[in-house]
Design a protein around this motif. Structure first.
Motif, PDB file in Angstrom:
ATOM      1  N   GLY A 141      -2.282   8.414  -3.072  1.00 33.53           N
ATOM      2  CA  GLY A 141      -1.512   7.488  -3.882  1.00 33.53           C
ATOM      3  C   GLY A 141      -2.034   7.416  -5.302  1.00 33.53           C
ATOM      4  O   GLY A 141      -2.985   8.103  -5.683  1.00 33.53           O
ATOM      5  N   VAL A 142      -1.411   6.582  -6.117  1.00 35.22           N
ATOM      6  CA  VAL A 142      -1.771   6.413  -7.524  1.00 35.22           C
ATOM      7  C   VAL A 142      -2.890   5.388  -7.644  1.00 35.22           C
ATOM      8  O   VAL A 142      -2.904   4.384  -6.919  1.00 35.22           O
ATOM      9  CB  VAL A 142      -0.535   5.968  -8.333  1.00 35.22           C
ATOM     10  CG1 VAL A 142      -0.880   5.803  -9.801  1.00 35.22           C
ATOM     11  CG2 VAL A 142       0.594   6.983  -8.154  1.00 35.22           C
ATOM     12  N   ALA A 143      -3.821   5.630  -8.570  1.00 40.05           N
ATOM     13  CA  ALA A 143      -5.050   4.838  -8.643  1.00 40.05           C
ATOM     14  C   ALA A 143      -4.806   3.351  -8.823  1.00 40.05           C
ATOM     15  O   ALA A 143      -5.583   2.531  -8.327  1.00 40.05           O
ATOM     16  CB  ALA A 143      -5.931   5.369  -9.771  1.00 40.05           C
ATOM     17  N   ASP A 144      -3.745   2.958  -9.536  1.00 43.71           N
ATOM     18  CA  ASP A 144      -3.549   1.530  -9.785  1.00 43.71           C
ATOM     19  C   ASP A 144      -2.711   0.848  -8.710  1.00 43.71           C
ATOM     20  O   ASP A 144      -2.412  -0.343  -8.813  1.00 43.71           O
ATOM     21  CB  ASP A 144      -2.930   1.292 -11.160  1.00 43.71           C
ATOM     22  CG  ASP A 144      -1.566   1.971 -11.321  1.00 43.71           C
ATOM     23  OD1 ASP A 144      -1.157   2.705 -10.408  1.00 43.71           O
ATOM     24  OD2 ASP A 144      -0.926   1.758 -12.374  1.00 43.71           O
ATOM     25  N   LEU A 196      -4.327  -0.910  -2.112  1.00 51.46           N
ATOM     26  CA  LEU A 196      -4.786  -0.004  -1.062  1.00 51.46           C
ATOM     27  C   LEU A 196      -4.610  -0.604   0.326  1.00 51.46           C
ATOM     28  O   LEU A 196      -4.939  -1.764   0.560  1.00 51.46           O
ATOM     29  CB  LEU A 196      -6.266   0.318  -1.294  1.00 51.46           C
ATOM     30  CG  LEU A 196      -6.976   1.179  -0.247  1.00 51.46           C
ATOM     31  CD1 LEU A 196      -6.400   2.588  -0.214  1.00 51.46           C
ATOM     32  CD2 LEU A 196      -8.484   1.226  -0.531  1.00 51.46           C
ATOM     33  N   VAL A 197      -4.098   0.210   1.246  1.00 57.55           N
ATOM     34  CA  VAL A 197      -4.089  -0.114   2.673  1.00 57.55           C
ATOM     35  C   VAL A 197      -5.025   0.861   3.375  1.00 57.55           C
ATOM     36  O   VAL A 197      -4.877   2.080   3.242  1.00 57.55           O
ATOM     37  CB  VAL A 197      -2.680  -0.004   3.284  1.00 57.55           C
ATOM     38  CG1 VAL A 197      -2.740  -0.243   4.798  1.00 57.55           C
ATOM     39  CG2 VAL A 197      -1.724  -0.990   2.645  1.00 57.55           C
ATOM     40  N   ALA A 224       2.796   3.397   2.469  1.00 56.48           N
ATOM     41  CA  ALA A 224       2.841   4.202   1.245  1.00 56.48           C
ATOM     42  C   ALA A 224       4.236   4.182   0.632  1.00 56.48           C
ATOM     43  O   ALA A 224       4.386   4.101  -0.596  1.00 56.48           O
ATOM     44  CB  ALA A 224       2.417   5.634   1.549  1.00 56.48           C
ATOM     45  N   GLN A 225       5.257   4.229   1.467  1.00 55.57           N
ATOM     46  CA  GLN A 225       6.634   4.183   0.969  1.00 55.57           C
ATOM     47  C   GLN A 225       6.960   2.830   0.343  1.00 55.57           C
ATOM     48  O   GLN A 225       7.888   2.731  -0.466  1.00 55.57           O
ATOM     49  CB  GLN A 225       7.592   4.504   2.107  1.00 55.57           C
ATOM     50  CG  GLN A 225       7.518   5.962   2.554  1.00 55.57           C
ATOM     51  CD  GLN A 225       8.258   6.243   3.854  1.00 55.57           C
ATOM     52  OE1 GLN A 225       8.612   5.316   4.598  1.00 55.57           O
ATOM     53  NE2 GLN A 225       8.496   7.501   4.141  1.00 55.57           N
ATOM     54  N   ARG A 276      -1.321   2.695  -1.968  1.00 55.20           N
ATOM     55  CA  ARG A 276      -2.210   3.811  -1.645  1.00 55.20           C
ATOM     56  C   ARG A 276      -2.663   3.651  -0.204  1.00 55.20           C
ATOM     57  O   ARG A 276      -2.713   2.529   0.313  1.00 55.20           O
ATOM     58  CB  ARG A 276      -3.454   3.810  -2.534  1.00 55.20           C
ATOM     59  CG  ARG A 276      -3.226   4.175  -3.979  1.00 55.20           C
ATOM     60  CD  ARG A 276      -4.563   4.135  -4.719  1.00 55.20           C
ATOM     61  NE  ARG A 276      -5.137   2.796  -4.722  1.00 55.20           N
ATOM     62  CZ  ARG A 276      -6.446   2.522  -4.747  1.00 55.20           C
ATOM     63  NH1 ARG A 276      -7.333   3.513  -4.716  1.00 55.20           N
ATOM     64  NH2 ARG A 276      -6.875   1.280  -4.785  1.00 55.20           N
ATOM     65  N   THR A 277      -3.037   4.738   0.432  1.00 61.22           N
ATOM     66  CA  THR A 277      -3.555   4.645   1.797  1.00 61.22           C
ATOM     67  C   THR A 277      -4.825   5.469   1.941  1.00 61.22           C
ATOM     68  O   THR A 277      -4.996   6.487   1.262  1.00 61.22           O
ATOM     69  CB  THR A 277      -2.514   5.134   2.833  1.00 61.22           C
ATOM     70  OG1 THR A 277      -2.215   6.511   2.594  1.00 61.22           O
ATOM     71  CG2 THR A 277      -1.236   4.305   2.759  1.00 61.22           C
TER      72      THR A 277
END
Length: 201
Positions: A4-7, A10-11, A36-37, A41-42
């Motif tokens: 995922g994208v850094a910003d 998070l899961v 994620a959808q 981020r995961t």
């Protein structure tokens, strides 16, 4: 690896089995894909990752790189999904050992899984252990101050088979796992806001 994208928030997914193709990990992947959808981020810690964690010793003078990576990921997380096989009626040893390691966060401003939504998945070869494993996971999450999401997936792998393409033989099971990913994504901003209000009050 974190996808995922850094910003993005998070899961973290925790779950799997050691040394085999894991239905538990495949189920967890479906749930994480749904998160994620939804814009998260995961990061998944599967069976191979958990097997590299030493047996938790609260008196250890130092932590391994693998232990630090796991704890740091949970510290950064906005939500967690835990998936365990049902072994002898309860969660597996490697999943419990990983969760025990969260004692390292006891002194944090946000200890353990406090104020985080936590999705739960159990898999077992038969129905009996699926329910008792979900119950054990709920009890552990409550003890770690987390919020189990309203829906949990109990999957009988004698009936439902997972494939290499990220699917399963029962579309209803796939939808249940996706619902878990969507729920943790939906509730994460709410619990974060509640935590902020409690801190400011």
């Amino acid at each position: 690896m974190i996808a995922g994208v850094a910003d993005q928030p998070l899961v973290v997914g925790i779950g799997g089995t050691v040394g085999s193709v894991s239905s538990t990990e495949r189920a967890l992947c479906i749930a994480l894909t749904a998160a994620a959808q939804a814009g998260y981020r995961t990061r998944m810690f599967g069976g191979a990752d958990m097997a590299r964690l030493p047996l938790y010793d609260p008196r250890a003078a130092a932590r391994t790189d693998q232990e630090r990576e796991f704890v740091d990921a949970v510290r950064q997380a906005s939500a967690v999904i835990i998936a365990s096989p049902g072994y002898h009626g309860s969660i597996s040893g490697v999943v419990k050992n990983a969760l025990d390691l969260l004692e390292e966060t006891a002194g944090d401003a946000r200890p353990y899984l406090a104020d985080m939504p936590v999705g739960l998945i159990s898999t077992a070869y038969g129905w009996q252990a699926t329910g008792s494993t979900i119950a054990a996971l709920r009890s552990i999450v409550h003890a770690l101050r987390g919020w189990p999401t309203p829906f949990a997936a109990a999957i009988n792998t004698q009936v439902t088979k997972f494939d290499d393409e990220g699917g399963a033989s029962d579309p209803a099971v796939v939808e249940q796992l996706r619902l878990i990913g969507r729920q943790v994504a939906r509730f994460a901003p709410l619990t974060a806001r509640s935590s902020e209000l409690a801190t400011s009050g």
